[in-house]
Scaffold this motif. Structure first.
Motif, PDB file in Angstrom:
ATOM      1  N   VAL A  24       0.749  -1.167   0.027  1.00  0.00           N
ATOM      2  CA  VAL A  24       0.065  -0.065  -0.162  1.00  0.00           C
ATOM      3  C   VAL A  24       1.019   1.287   0.063  1.00  0.00           C
ATOM      4  O   VAL A  24       0.661   2.296  -0.942  1.00  0.00           O
ATOM      5  CB  VAL A  24      -0.929   0.051   1.184  1.00  0.00           C
ATOM      6  CG1 VAL A  24      -1.680   1.238   1.206  1.00  0.00           C
ATOM      7  CG2 VAL A  24      -1.983  -1.139   0.878  1.00  0.00           C
ATOM      8  N   VAL A  25       1.871   1.265   0.934  1.00  0.00           N
ATOM      9  CA  VAL A  25       2.770   2.282   1.052  1.00  0.00           C
ATOM     10  C   VAL A  25       3.530   2.587  -0.393  1.00  0.00           C
ATOM     11  O   VAL A  25       3.726   3.803  -1.261  1.00  0.00           O
ATOM     12  CB  VAL A  25       3.780   2.266   1.905  1.00  0.00           C
ATOM     13  CG1 VAL A  25       4.877   3.221   1.875  1.00  0.00           C
ATOM     14  CG2 VAL A  25       3.154   2.192   3.429  1.00  0.00           C
ATOM     15  N   SER A  26       4.044   1.552  -1.276  1.00  0.00           N
ATOM     16  CA  SER A  26       4.600   1.623  -2.456  1.00  0.00           C
ATOM     17  C   SER A  26       3.554   2.385  -3.464  1.00  0.00           C
ATOM     18  O   SER A  26       4.049   3.141  -4.480  1.00  0.00           O
ATOM     19  CB  SER A  26       5.155   0.330  -2.838  1.00  0.00           C
ATOM     20  OG  SER A  26       4.098  -0.487  -3.148  1.00  0.00           O
ATOM     21  N   LYS A  61       4.064   6.328  -5.013  1.00  0.00           N
ATOM     22  CA  LYS A  61       4.264   5.920  -6.556  1.00  0.00           C
ATOM     23  C   LYS A  61       5.677   5.659  -6.819  1.00  0.00           C
ATOM     24  O   LYS A  61       6.300   6.347  -7.509  1.00  0.00           O
ATOM     25  CB  LYS A  61       3.849   7.246  -7.263  1.00  0.00           C
ATOM     26  CG  LYS A  61       2.601   7.709  -6.811  1.00  0.00           C
ATOM     27  CD  LYS A  61       1.457   6.877  -7.404  1.00  0.00           C
ATOM     28  CE  LYS A  61       0.066   7.472  -7.480  1.00  0.00           C
ATOM     29  NZ  LYS A  61      -1.004   6.597  -7.757  1.00  0.00           N
ATOM     30  N   PHE A  62       6.019   4.536  -5.932  1.00  0.00           N
ATOM     31  CA  PHE A  62       7.502   4.087  -6.161  1.00  0.00           C
ATOM     32  C   PHE A  62       7.669   3.789  -7.869  1.00  0.00           C
ATOM     33  O   PHE A  62       6.724   3.438  -8.316  1.00  0.00           O
ATOM     34  CB  PHE A  62       7.704   2.780  -5.297  1.00  0.00           C
ATOM     35  CG  PHE A  62       7.926   3.276  -3.803  1.00  0.00           C
ATOM     36  CD1 PHE A  62       8.188   4.579  -3.555  1.00  0.00           C
ATOM     37  CD2 PHE A  62       8.395   2.337  -2.809  1.00  0.00           C
ATOM     38  CE1 PHE A  62       8.119   4.875  -2.089  1.00  0.00           C
ATOM     39  CE2 PHE A  62       8.611   2.616  -1.601  1.00  0.00           C
ATOM     40  CZ  PHE A  62       8.517   3.962  -1.197  1.00  0.00           C
ATOM     41  N   PRO A  63       8.850   3.879  -8.202  1.00  0.00           N
ATOM     42  CA  PRO A  63       9.024   3.439  -9.638  1.00  0.00           C
ATOM     43  C   PRO A  63       8.736   1.622  -9.660  1.00  0.00           C
ATOM     44  O   PRO A  63       8.846   1.066  -8.495  1.00  0.00           O
ATOM     45  CB  PRO A  63      10.535   3.659  -9.798  1.00  0.00           C
ATOM     46  CG  PRO A  63      10.850   4.469  -8.949  1.00  0.00           C
ATOM     47  CD  PRO A  63      10.005   4.582  -7.454  1.00  0.00           C
ATOM     48  N   ARG A  64       8.163   1.239 -10.663  1.00  0.00           N
ATOM     49  CA  ARG A  64       8.087  -0.200 -10.975  1.00  0.00           C
ATOM     50  C   ARG A  64       9.154  -1.154 -10.793  1.00  0.00           C
ATOM     51  O   ARG A  64       8.913  -2.342 -10.023  1.00  0.00           O
ATOM     52  CB  ARG A  64       7.500  -0.422 -12.158  1.00  0.00           C
ATOM     53  CG  ARG A  64       6.070   0.286 -12.468  1.00  0.00           C
ATOM     54  CD  ARG A  64       5.366  -0.240 -13.705  1.00  0.00           C
ATOM     55  NE  ARG A  64       4.051   0.314 -14.058  1.00  0.00           N
ATOM     56  CZ  ARG A  64       2.966  -0.329 -13.732  1.00  0.00           C
ATOM     57  NH1 ARG A  64       3.124  -1.453 -13.117  1.00  0.00           N
ATOM     58  NH2 ARG A  64       1.768   0.175 -13.736  1.00  0.00           N
ATOM     59  N   TRP A  65      10.187  -0.607 -11.105  1.00  0.00           N
ATOM     60  CA  TRP A  65      11.453  -1.437 -10.874  1.00  0.00           C
ATOM     61  C   TRP A  65      11.961  -1.558  -9.406  1.00  0.00           C
ATOM     62  O   TRP A  65      12.683  -2.392  -9.050  1.00  0.00           O
ATOM     63  CB  TRP A  65      12.582  -0.917 -11.358  1.00  0.00           C
ATOM     64  CG  TRP A  65      13.223   0.367 -11.104  1.00  0.00           C
ATOM     65  CD1 TRP A  65      12.740   1.701 -11.494  1.00  0.00           C
ATOM     66  CD2 TRP A  65      14.162   0.707 -10.322  1.00  0.00           C
ATOM     67  NE1 TRP A  65      13.464   2.674 -10.971  1.00  0.00           N
ATOM     68  CE2 TRP A  65      14.210   1.966 -10.086  1.00  0.00           C
ATOM     69  CE3 TRP A  65      14.923  -0.171  -9.452  1.00  0.00           C
ATOM     70  CZ2 TRP A  65      15.226   2.553  -9.329  1.00  0.00           C
ATOM     71  CZ3 TRP A  65      15.776   0.417  -8.453  1.00  0.00           C
ATOM     72  CH2 TRP A  65      15.905   2.127  -8.283  1.00  0.00           C
ATOM     73  N   TRP A  66      11.179  -0.819  -8.515  1.00  0.00           N
ATOM     74  CA  TRP A  66      11.715  -1.137  -6.998  1.00  0.00           C
ATOM     75  C   TRP A  66      10.935  -2.140  -6.592  1.00  0.00           C
ATOM     76  O   TRP A  66      11.205  -2.830  -5.626  1.00  0.00           O
ATOM     77  CB  TRP A  66      11.113   0.276  -6.477  1.00  0.00           C
ATOM     78  CG  TRP A  66      12.174   1.022  -6.112  1.00  0.00           C
ATOM     79  CD1 TRP A  66      12.588   2.361  -6.804  1.00  0.00           C
ATOM     80  CD2 TRP A  66      13.105   1.106  -5.221  1.00  0.00           C
ATOM     81  NE1 TRP A  66      13.733   3.075  -6.187  1.00  0.00           N
ATOM     82  CE2 TRP A  66      14.036   2.220  -5.325  1.00  0.00           C
ATOM     83  CE3 TRP A  66      13.233   0.333  -3.967  1.00  0.00           C
ATOM     84  CZ2 TRP A  66      15.184   2.422  -4.277  1.00  0.00           C
ATOM     85  CZ3 TRP A  66      14.588   0.565  -3.086  1.00  0.00           C
ATOM     86  CH2 TRP A  66      15.400   1.650  -3.381  1.00  0.00           C
TER      87      TRP A  66
END
Length: 206
Positions: A29-31, A35-40
């Motif tokens: 939920v936090v990611s 809006k963390f990058p997808r590669w993360w």
């Protein structure tokens, strides 16, 4: 190994499964909210599973000295199933509410800092700019008055010293023309006036 230890170990694994579900949903939920990058996401998954395996092993070691039995996996699976059927929606909603509350708190703090620090500094800058502009205009005005008052005395002095100054001027004339002193002085004065005008008209930084 006694039956009590086995039940305690199974209960610990049940709680571990619930904890794994809470942490997994929490970081997902936090990611998404941040809006963390997808590669993360693959990196976070690997970190999560490594941390979860270490935590489960520590709990297992504390419960039955690290012996891996079938009921250990049964307890973990039961904990994960119980979590996703009973607690998953509650945890996701709670984490989303916490993220929104933290965002609102940060926005409120930024607004307070802007109102208490940034805006007073900008107002002070504008006030200093107005004072300097008024001071420069007043100085120029007073200088003009002084020049008007001094002009008669200057003319009298020029008339009195003209017999001595004229030969000196004729002697220095070629050098002045060669060095273009008058042109350079005019350019210097024009440059200083431009810089002063730009500084007074420069908008405040935000």
């Amino acid at each position: 190994m006694t039956l009590t230890v086995q039940w305690m170990t199974m209960a610990a694994m049940l709680l571990s499964g619930i904890g794994m579900g809470i942490v997994f949903d929490g970081y997902r939920v936090v990611s998404n909210e941040l809006k963390f990058p997808r590669w993360w996401l693959p990196v976070l998954d690997i970190v999560y599973w490594m941390a979860a395996a270490l935590a489960v092993f520590r709990v297992l070691y504390a419960s039955n000295n690290g012996e891996v039995r079938a009921y250990v996996f049964i307890g973990l699976a039961a904990g994960v199933i119980v979590y996703y059927f009973l607690l998953s929606k509650i945890v996701i909603g709670t984490v989303k509410w916490i993220v929104r509350a933290v965002r609102a708190l940060i926005a409120f703090i930024l607004r307070v800092l802007d109102f208490v620090i940034v805006k007073p500094l900008l107002l002070l800058y504008k006030l200093i700019k107005v004072i300097l502009g008024f001071g420069s205009a007043l100085t120029i005005f007073l200088l003009k008055i002084v020049l008007q008052l001094v002009r008669p005395f200057w003319r009298l002095l020029a008339w009195m010293t003209s017999p001595a100054v004229r030969p000196l001027a004729r002697w220095l004339g070629p050098y002045v023309a060669k060095w273009r002193l008058q042109e350079r002085v005019s350019k210097l004065g024009f440059t200083i006036a431009q810089l002063w005008s730009k500084w007074l008209r420069r908008p405040p930084r935000t």
